[in-house]
Design a protein around this motif. Sequence first.
Motif, PDB file in Angstrom:
ATOM      1  N   GLN A 181      -2.663  10.760  -2.028  1.00 17.76           N
ATOM      2  CA  GLN A 181      -1.540  10.345  -1.735  1.00 17.76           C
ATOM      3  C   GLN A 181      -1.866   9.218  -0.508  1.00 17.76           C
ATOM      4  O   GLN A 181      -2.619   8.947  -0.117  1.00 17.76           O
ATOM      5  CB  GLN A 181      -0.622  11.283  -1.408  1.00 17.76           C
ATOM      6  CG  GLN A 181      -0.988  11.895   0.028  1.00 17.76           C
ATOM      7  CD  GLN A 181      -1.435  13.153   0.060  1.00 17.76           C
ATOM      8  OE1 GLN A 181      -1.973  13.522  -0.958  1.00 17.76           O
ATOM      9  NE2 GLN A 181      -1.545  14.002   0.934  1.00 17.76           N
ATOM     10  N   ALA A 182      -0.386   8.713  -0.570  1.00 24.55           N
ATOM     11  CA  ALA A 182      -0.427   7.489   0.536  1.00 24.55           C
ATOM     12  C   ALA A 182      -0.745   8.055   1.986  1.00 24.55           C
ATOM     13  O   ALA A 182      -0.394   9.166   2.169  1.00 24.55           O
ATOM     14  CB  ALA A 182       0.828   6.933   0.564  1.00 24.55           C
ATOM     15  N   GLY A 222       0.810  -1.353   0.090  1.00 25.74           N
ATOM     16  CA  GLY A 222       0.015  -0.018   0.026  1.00 25.74           C
ATOM     17  C   GLY A 222       0.716   1.258   0.008  1.00 25.74           C
ATOM     18  O   GLY A 222       0.380   2.247   0.579  1.00 25.74           O
ATOM     19  N   ILE A 223       2.027   1.041  -0.739  1.00 24.48           N
ATOM     20  CA  ILE A 223       2.921   2.156  -0.625  1.00 24.48           C
ATOM     21  C   ILE A 223       2.755   3.026  -2.116  1.00 24.48           C
ATOM     22  O   ILE A 223       2.824   2.475  -2.828  1.00 24.48           O
ATOM     23  CB  ILE A 223       4.359   1.937  -0.268  1.00 24.48           C
ATOM     24  CG1 ILE A 223       4.473   1.173   1.286  1.00 24.48           C
ATOM     25  CG2 ILE A 223       5.296   3.064  -0.417  1.00 24.48           C
ATOM     26  CD1 ILE A 223       5.775   0.466   1.455  1.00 24.48           C
ATOM     27  N   ALA A 224       2.829   4.354  -2.173  1.00 19.00           N
ATOM     28  CA  ALA A 224       2.884   5.177  -3.061  1.00 19.00           C
ATOM     29  C   ALA A 224       4.271   5.096  -3.677  1.00 19.00           C
ATOM     30  O   ALA A 224       5.424   5.082  -2.840  1.00 19.00           O
ATOM     31  CB  ALA A 224       2.459   6.458  -2.993  1.00 19.00           C
ATOM     32  N   PHE A 225       4.452   5.356  -5.148  1.00 20.83           N
ATOM     33  CA  PHE A 225       5.716   5.269  -5.647  1.00 20.83           C
ATOM     34  C   PHE A 225       5.630   6.202  -6.961  1.00 20.83           C
ATOM     35  O   PHE A 225       4.655   6.305  -7.613  1.00 20.83           O
ATOM     36  CB  PHE A 225       6.449   3.877  -5.705  1.00 20.83           C
ATOM     37  CG  PHE A 225       5.658   3.114  -6.737  1.00 20.83           C
ATOM     38  CD1 PHE A 225       6.344   3.018  -8.018  1.00 20.83           C
ATOM     39  CD2 PHE A 225       4.941   2.218  -6.502  1.00 20.83           C
ATOM     40  CE1 PHE A 225       5.076   2.316  -9.109  1.00 20.83           C
ATOM     41  CE2 PHE A 225       3.938   1.252  -7.084  1.00 20.83           C
ATOM     42  CZ  PHE A 225       4.391   1.422  -8.630  1.00 20.83           C
ATOM     43  N   ILE A 226       6.834   6.520  -7.370  1.00 19.91           N
ATOM     44  CA  ILE A 226       6.940   7.182  -8.768  1.00 19.91           C
ATOM     45  C   ILE A 226       8.323   6.258  -9.377  1.00 19.91           C
ATOM     46  O   ILE A 226       9.361   6.075  -8.810  1.00 19.91           O
ATOM     47  CB  ILE A 226       7.380   8.539  -8.743  1.00 19.91           C
ATOM     48  CG1 ILE A 226       6.308   9.513  -8.340  1.00 19.91           C
ATOM     49  CG2 ILE A 226       7.792   9.165 -10.018  1.00 19.91           C
ATOM     50  CD1 ILE A 226       6.313  10.817  -8.098  1.00 19.91           C
ATOM     51  N   PRO A 253      -2.187   4.151  -3.837  1.00 19.07           N
ATOM     52  CA  PRO A 253      -3.157   3.112  -3.679  1.00 19.07           C
ATOM     53  C   PRO A 253      -4.468   3.489  -4.133  1.00 19.07           C
ATOM     54  O   PRO A 253      -5.235   2.756  -4.534  1.00 19.07           O
ATOM     55  CB  PRO A 253      -3.233   3.262  -1.793  1.00 19.07           C
ATOM     56  CG  PRO A 253      -1.869   3.622  -1.435  1.00 19.07           C
ATOM     57  CD  PRO A 253      -1.480   4.615  -2.361  1.00 19.07           C
ATOM     58  N   GLY A 254      -4.694   4.759  -4.581  1.00 22.03           N
ATOM     59  CA  GLY A 254      -5.988   5.333  -5.067  1.00 22.03           C
ATOM     60  C   GLY A 254      -5.864   4.994  -6.495  1.00 22.03           C
ATOM     61  O   GLY A 254      -6.937   5.210  -7.164  1.00 22.03           O
TER      62      GLY A 254
END
Length: 278
Positions: A277-278, A170-174, A198-199
């Motif tokens: 965002q996360a 469940g981690i945001a990343f680029i 996550p969204g």
Amino acid sequence: MTILSGYAQVIEPGVTAKTFRPVSAAEGEEETVFKYIDTASTRAEIGSVTAKLAAVKKVAIVGLGGTGSYVLDFVAKTPVGEIHLFDGDELLQHNAFRSPGAPSLDELVAKTKKAAYFKSIYDKMRNGIFVHDTYIGPENVNELRDMSFVFMCLEGPAKKLIVEKLEEFGIAFIDVGMGVYLSEGSLGGILRATTSTPGQRDHVRKRISFSDDADRNEYDVNIQIADLNAFNAALAVIKWKKLYGFYRDYENAYNSTYTIDSEMLISEDKGETADDQA
């Protein structure tokens, strides 16, 4: 201050009260990750905006090649709590020509690990930089579980594993990428920065290549250009800052590409909200 300085300058032209004396963090009233006061934010009167990034506790940068090292340069100057560097490579001579700063010949001869080398640079400015001088693989990918955000600046078979695990955690990343090719004596190509939160994950598989083919472009054979690396990193870091409200984001695009020869910057895969965002 201006009034008093005016009288003093009549007596001694050139005198000024603005000495710009460096101020250590110990002299400040607030706790900070920096070793000296962030006078850039206070000077621009954006302290409250910059403080939004202090809410980001742990940022990981996976890969400290040309683009990853510039990501570090940009993120190190924000008040995030911790920056974790993941790279198993040594600092080699070609790295000096596509990374920020200028290592000495002695430093190149020493073949220090990249993560340790870059930590030694930014340790001068801030606390909270942690070295993981190894590649991410099945045996250690769980080290990313506690991260608030991850910048993926790598190529190769590990990318698919990392993406799958970050989605699971469940981690945001680029993820950044750069395809450069040589044609008729000049370089062309495309830079890419793909955001995943996550969204919004559905677009990731069509934007990020997980191929490990033998067909490699100039980027894959280490023909990278410092200005393109820096621009690629800037695309990623600007989007990251948008996610946390540092910059306005009316478009809320989750994929950005820049085409070198046409100067075309395209924003795609737009989300429904600007604060997802996360």
